[in-house]
Design a protein around this motif. Structure first.
Motif, PDB file in Angstrom:
ATOM      1  N   PHE A   1       0.949  -1.178   0.011  1.00 24.71           N
ATOM      2  CA  PHE A   1      -0.006   0.069   0.068  1.00 24.71           C
ATOM      3  C   PHE A   1       0.675   1.285   0.224  1.00 24.71           C
ATOM      4  O   PHE A   1       0.374   2.307  -0.055  1.00 24.71           O
ATOM      5  N   SER A   2       2.146   0.990   0.008  1.00 22.32           N
ATOM      6  CA  SER A   2       3.095   2.180   0.026  1.00 22.32           C
ATOM      7  C   SER A   2       3.708   2.193  -1.240  1.00 22.32           C
ATOM      8  O   SER A   2       4.500   3.399  -1.648  1.00 22.32           O
ATOM      9  N   MET A   3       3.427   1.242  -2.243  1.00 24.58           N
ATOM     10  CA  MET A   3       4.258   1.300  -3.507  1.00 24.58           C
ATOM     11  C   MET A   3       3.896   2.370  -4.385  1.00 24.58           C
ATOM     12  O   MET A   3       4.582   2.808  -5.257  1.00 24.58           O
ATOM     13  N   LYS A   4       2.481   3.011  -4.379  1.00 20.85           N
ATOM     14  CA  LYS A   4       2.368   4.067  -5.374  1.00 20.85           C
ATOM     15  C   LYS A   4       2.935   5.228  -4.830  1.00 20.85           C
ATOM     16  O   LYS A   4       3.319   6.073  -5.712  1.00 20.85           O
ATOM     17  N   ASP A   5       3.541   5.463  -3.632  1.00 23.32           N
ATOM     18  CA  ASP A   5       4.394   6.454  -3.313  1.00 23.32           C
ATOM     19  C   ASP A   5       5.856   5.867  -3.484  1.00 23.32           C
ATOM     20  O   ASP A   5       6.220   5.104  -2.695  1.00 23.32           O
ATOM     21  N   LYS A   6       6.770   6.257  -4.617  1.00 19.78           N
ATOM     22  CA  LYS A   6       7.890   5.811  -4.785  1.00 19.78           C
ATOM     23  C   LYS A   6       8.930   5.771  -3.542  1.00 19.78           C
ATOM     24  O   LYS A   6       9.917   5.094  -3.523  1.00 19.78           O
ATOM     25  N   TYR A   7       8.807   6.800  -3.042  1.00 16.94           N
ATOM     26  CA  TYR A   7       9.871   7.083  -1.929  1.00 16.94           C
ATOM     27  C   TYR A   7       9.526   6.176  -0.405  1.00 16.94           C
ATOM     28  O   TYR A   7       8.573   6.352   0.127  1.00 16.94           O
ATOM     29  N   ILE A   8      10.494   5.584  -0.172  1.00 17.94           N
ATOM     30  CA  ILE A   8      10.696   4.744   0.974  1.00 17.94           C
ATOM     31  C   ILE A   8      11.243   5.372   2.080  1.00 17.94           C
ATOM     32  O   ILE A   8      12.285   6.078   2.208  1.00 17.94           O
ATOM     33  N   ARG A   9      10.448   5.609   3.066  1.00 10.95           N
ATOM     34  CA  ARG A   9      10.820   6.310   4.325  1.00 10.95           C
ATOM     35  C   ARG A   9      11.888   5.852   5.476  1.00 10.95           C
ATOM     36  O   ARG A   9      12.534   6.291   6.168  1.00 10.95           O
ATOM     37  N   ASP A  10      11.835   4.335   5.455  1.00  9.86           N
ATOM     38  CA  ASP A  10      12.630   3.814   6.570  1.00  9.86           C
ATOM     39  C   ASP A  10      12.983   2.348   5.924  1.00  9.86           C
ATOM     40  O   ASP A  10      12.339   1.939   4.910  1.00  9.86           O
ATOM     41  N   THR A  11      14.125   1.826   6.603  1.00  7.71           N
ATOM     42  CA  THR A  11      14.737   0.496   6.135  1.00  7.71           C
ATOM     43  C   THR A  11      13.914  -0.621   6.314  1.00  7.71           C
ATOM     44  O   THR A  11      13.913  -1.399   5.817  1.00  7.71           O
ATOM     45  N   ALA A  12      12.944  -0.575   7.299  1.00 10.74           N
ATOM     46  CA  ALA A  12      12.016  -1.711   7.735  1.00 10.74           C
ATOM     47  C   ALA A  12      11.093  -1.610   6.391  1.00 10.74           C
ATOM     48  O   ALA A  12      10.626  -2.994   6.021  1.00 10.74           O
ATOM     49  N   GLU A  13      10.601  -0.660   5.981  1.00  9.45           N
ATOM     50  CA  GLU A  13       9.629  -0.716   4.723  1.00  9.45           C
ATOM     51  C   GLU A  13      10.537  -1.365   3.516  1.00  9.45           C
ATOM     52  O   GLU A  13       9.783  -2.157   2.800  1.00  9.45           O
ATOM     53  N   LEU A  14      11.545  -0.853   3.263  1.00  9.89           N
ATOM     54  CA  LEU A  14      12.551  -1.353   2.108  1.00  9.89           C
ATOM     55  C   LEU A  14      12.598  -2.879   2.285  1.00  9.89           C
ATOM     56  O   LEU A  14      12.787  -3.411   1.370  1.00  9.89           O
ATOM     57  N   ASP A  15      12.939  -3.143   3.665  1.00  6.89           N
ATOM     58  CA  ASP A  15      13.251  -4.801   3.779  1.00  6.89           C
ATOM     59  C   ASP A  15      12.209  -5.421   3.463  1.00  6.89           C
ATOM     60  O   ASP A  15      12.056  -6.550   2.843  1.00  6.89           O
ATOM     61  N   ALA A  16      10.872  -5.141   3.871  1.00  9.71           N
ATOM     62  CA  ALA A  16       9.562  -6.026   3.606  1.00  9.71           C
ATOM     63  C   ALA A  16       9.228  -5.670   1.947  1.00  9.71           C
ATOM     64  O   ALA A  16       8.908  -6.850   1.655  1.00  9.71           O
ATOM     65  N   LEU A  17       9.611  -4.921   1.439  1.00 12.04           N
ATOM     66  CA  LEU A  17       9.217  -4.589  -0.145  1.00 12.04           C
ATOM     67  C   LEU A  17      10.307  -5.735  -0.984  1.00 12.04           C
ATOM     68  O   LEU A  17       9.926  -6.492  -1.537  1.00 12.04           O
ATOM     69  N   CYS A  18      11.467  -5.598  -0.362  1.00 12.88           N
ATOM     70  CA  CYS A  18      12.561  -6.454  -1.118  1.00 12.88           C
ATOM     71  C   CYS A  18      12.256  -8.026  -0.639  1.00 12.88           C
ATOM     72  O   CYS A  18      12.446  -8.786  -1.636  1.00 12.88           O
ATOM     73  N   ASN A  19      11.854  -8.373   0.541  1.00 11.99           N
ATOM     74  CA  ASN A  19      11.545  -9.550   0.736  1.00 11.99           C
ATOM     75  C   ASN A  19      10.387 -10.327  -0.146  1.00 11.99           C
ATOM     76  O   ASN A  19      10.313 -11.166  -0.457  1.00 11.99           O
ATOM     77  N   MET A  20       9.445  -9.061  -0.425  1.00 16.06           N
ATOM     78  CA  MET A  20       8.294  -9.658  -1.289  1.00 16.06           C
ATOM     79  C   MET A  20       8.729  -9.885  -2.568  1.00 16.06           C
ATOM     80  O   MET A  20       8.309 -10.635  -3.245  1.00 16.06           O
ATOM     81  N   TYR A  21       9.487  -8.934  -3.085  1.00 13.93           N
ATOM     82  CA  TYR A  21      10.098  -9.016  -4.610  1.00 13.93           C
ATOM     83  C   TYR A  21      10.777 -10.439  -4.727  1.00 13.93           C
ATOM     84  O   TYR A  21      10.605 -11.033  -5.787  1.00 13.93           O
ATOM     85  N   ARG A  22      11.544 -10.759  -3.783  1.00 16.34           N
ATOM     86  CA  ARG A  22      12.237 -11.998  -4.047  1.00 16.34           C
ATOM     87  C   ARG A  22      11.255 -13.117  -3.856  1.00 16.34           C
ATOM     88  O   ARG A  22      11.755 -14.324  -4.366  1.00 16.34           O
ATOM     89  N   ALA A  23      10.496 -13.113  -3.042  1.00 14.32           N
ATOM     90  CA  ALA A  23       9.389 -14.199  -3.103  1.00 14.32           C
ATOM     91  C   ALA A  23       8.734 -14.432  -4.224  1.00 14.32           C
ATOM     92  O   ALA A  23       8.500 -15.577  -4.521  1.00 14.32           O
TER      93      ALA A  23
END
Length: 494
Positions: A324-346
């Protein structure tokens, strides 16, 4: 709007949910096949991986737990190896185990043999007959103890013999005393009408069977839109969410159509367990105060995450927040970045990472970023903070502040996500690289592998450093120099 969804999803950790449903184990045997058996014209599969996950009602419990809820699972299993495996998986997933063991039954296991991406066969084991009177009473006793301790109960009835008329009568009695939010996903919803459930989730085939109407696969939604009264009469539910695969879902409030939510397109979806994900996210959304329409949007997003994964999968809380934060390209913290990357890898996506100051965006930057994006599926760009640029470039830089640089970069279609980096300890993107674990780390051709201190971190995680050629005579430094050295034309005063 995205922040509202994120706030809603983060409250999923509060409810305690009791799940009553058929316990199954989904086992996947994966390998390669290059020859036929000499015994019969069937492929021989050389198995390279053996994976077992919770299925059936246990998958609904796993989905609820992965979405943050406190979960107790009530079911029935045998006293066999599969039962030990199931107990271990429940413990591993943090699900409280209230499963009754019955010596007269075998635990249900579904085993799939897959060569490459091709499912060759599935074989099933386990008892699917209605449970006996002794086991039935044990289940009722557990429900009497556990139901008052929970905020909601989710029933996942796959028709494997667990939920008898006696257990339904016990649920009706208990819920009249301890009224709980009741969600039901069952092949035969008419069995539960007397419970007056809060939410039911039939799929298309289940609802047309329940209504006794012919299948119209080319116009599922249009066929059902005017049948709200019949659906309510058959289910007795406050909310009926009819899932329609690629046509999304129809949400009925009692006998009225509330909304039609669209499905998010997914190539090569693995739909095994998607219904469990949907009803779990819908239930938690309702418990967190969402309207049915909002709950449907959240549930649809959760299901779209799950079906992108291999095997019987579920959606994690962090993945749902990240989506739900993907429409906003700017990631504000590393926890959100980690979750996104885990999802993309999966999802099997190839991640490309690059970084820079991008102080004054020019054609060289745009060309470089487009080429970097072409190396994979996802391009994540690290952008130096203002203080980091000052340390690297001098006190006169940056010309443009971080917010301005991010806003301009976000307008480029090549970029999937942006994140700022750089502090007194790390002006290199190495901390980001250790979170992202990119398949490709792209840098401009003015660097070499040896001049990049972060290259070792990339290669440590199996990534590759790719140096891309730069457009000649295009750089921020040259642009700034040209501005300073170009004479200013003075307009004569009138």
């Amino acid at each position: 709007m995205e922040l509202i969804y994120q706030s809603l999803i983060r409250s999923f950790v509060e409810p305690a949910v009791l799940v009553l449903g058929d316990l199954m184990i989904d086992t996947y045997l994966r390998g390669a096949s290059t020859r036929l058996s000499p015994e019969a014209p069937v492929p021989v599969v050389d198995i390279s991986s053996h994976t077992s996950v919770l299925g059936g009602g246990a998958n609904a419990a796993a989905n609820l737990r992965q979405l943050g809820a406190q979960v107790t699972f009530v079911s029935l299993m045998g006293n066999d190896y599969a039962a030990e495996l199931a107990s271990g998986l429940l413990t591993k997933d943090g699900i409280r185990n209230e499963v009754v063991r019955c010596d007269t039954r075998r635990t249900i296991t579904k085993t799939r043999v897959i060569a490459g991406q091709q499912l060759l066969t599935r074989y099933d084991e386990g008892t699917e007959l209605q449970l006996d009177a002794m086991c039935e009473q044990q289940i009722i006793t557990v429900l009497e103890q556990q139901l008052p301790l929970h905020n909601a109960i989710l029933i996942a009835d796959y028709g494997k013999g667990l939920i008898t008329p006696g257990i339904i009568e016990a649920l009706e009695r208990l819920n009249s005393i301890h009224r709980k939010f009741l969600a039901i996903d069952a092949k035969r919803l008419d069995r539960y009408k007397a419970l007056q459930p809060d939410v039911v989730k039939p799929n298309y085939k289940e609802i047309i069977t329940l209504l006794g109407i012919a299948e119209q696969p080319d116009c599922k939604a249009r066929q059902l839109e005017e049948l709200g009264a019949s659906i309510y009469d058959a289910t007795g539910a406050k909310i009926t969410a009819v899932t329609l695969d690629e046509e999304g879902a129809l949400i009925f409030e009692q006998d009225k159509l509330l909304c039609h939510t669209s499905a998010r397109p997914v190539s090569n979806p693995n739909v095994s367990g998607a219904g469990d994900t949907y009803i779990s996210a819908f239930t938690l959304s309702c418990l967190s105060g969402a309207t049915p329409a909002t709950a449907a949007e959240v549930a649809g997003m959760a299901a779209s995450i799950a079906i992108r994964k291999s095997d019987t999968a579920h959606c994690k809380l962090s993945e749902l927040v990240a989506c739900f934060s993907m429409k906003d390209k700017y990631i504000r913290d590393t926890a959100e970045l980690d979750a996104l990357c885990n999802m993309y890898r999966a999802q099997g996506k190839k991640i490309v990472f690059t970084n820079g100051c991008f102080d004054i965006l020019h054609s060289g930057h745009v060309s470089y970023l487009e080429r970097a994006a072409s190396l994979g599926d996802i391009l994540i760009v690290g952008v130096n903070t203002d203080d980091s640029i000052k340390r690297l470039k001098g006190s006169e830089r940056p010309i443009n502040q971080l917010n301005d640089r991010v806003q301009v970069l976000a307008g480029l279609g090549a970029i999937t996500h942006l994140i700022a980096f750089g502090d007194a300890q790390h002006d290199t993107p190495e901390p980001l690289i250790r979170i992202i674990r990119p398949d490709i780390f792209a840098k401009g051709g003015d660097y070499s592998r040896e001049s990049l201190p972060e290259a070792a971190a990339v290669e440590e995680y199996g990534g590759e450093v790719v140096l891309l050629p730069l457009v000649p005579d295009r750089s921020t430094t040259l642009i700034i120099k040209r501005i300073y050295t170009t004479p200013v034309l003075k307009v004569a005063e009138a």
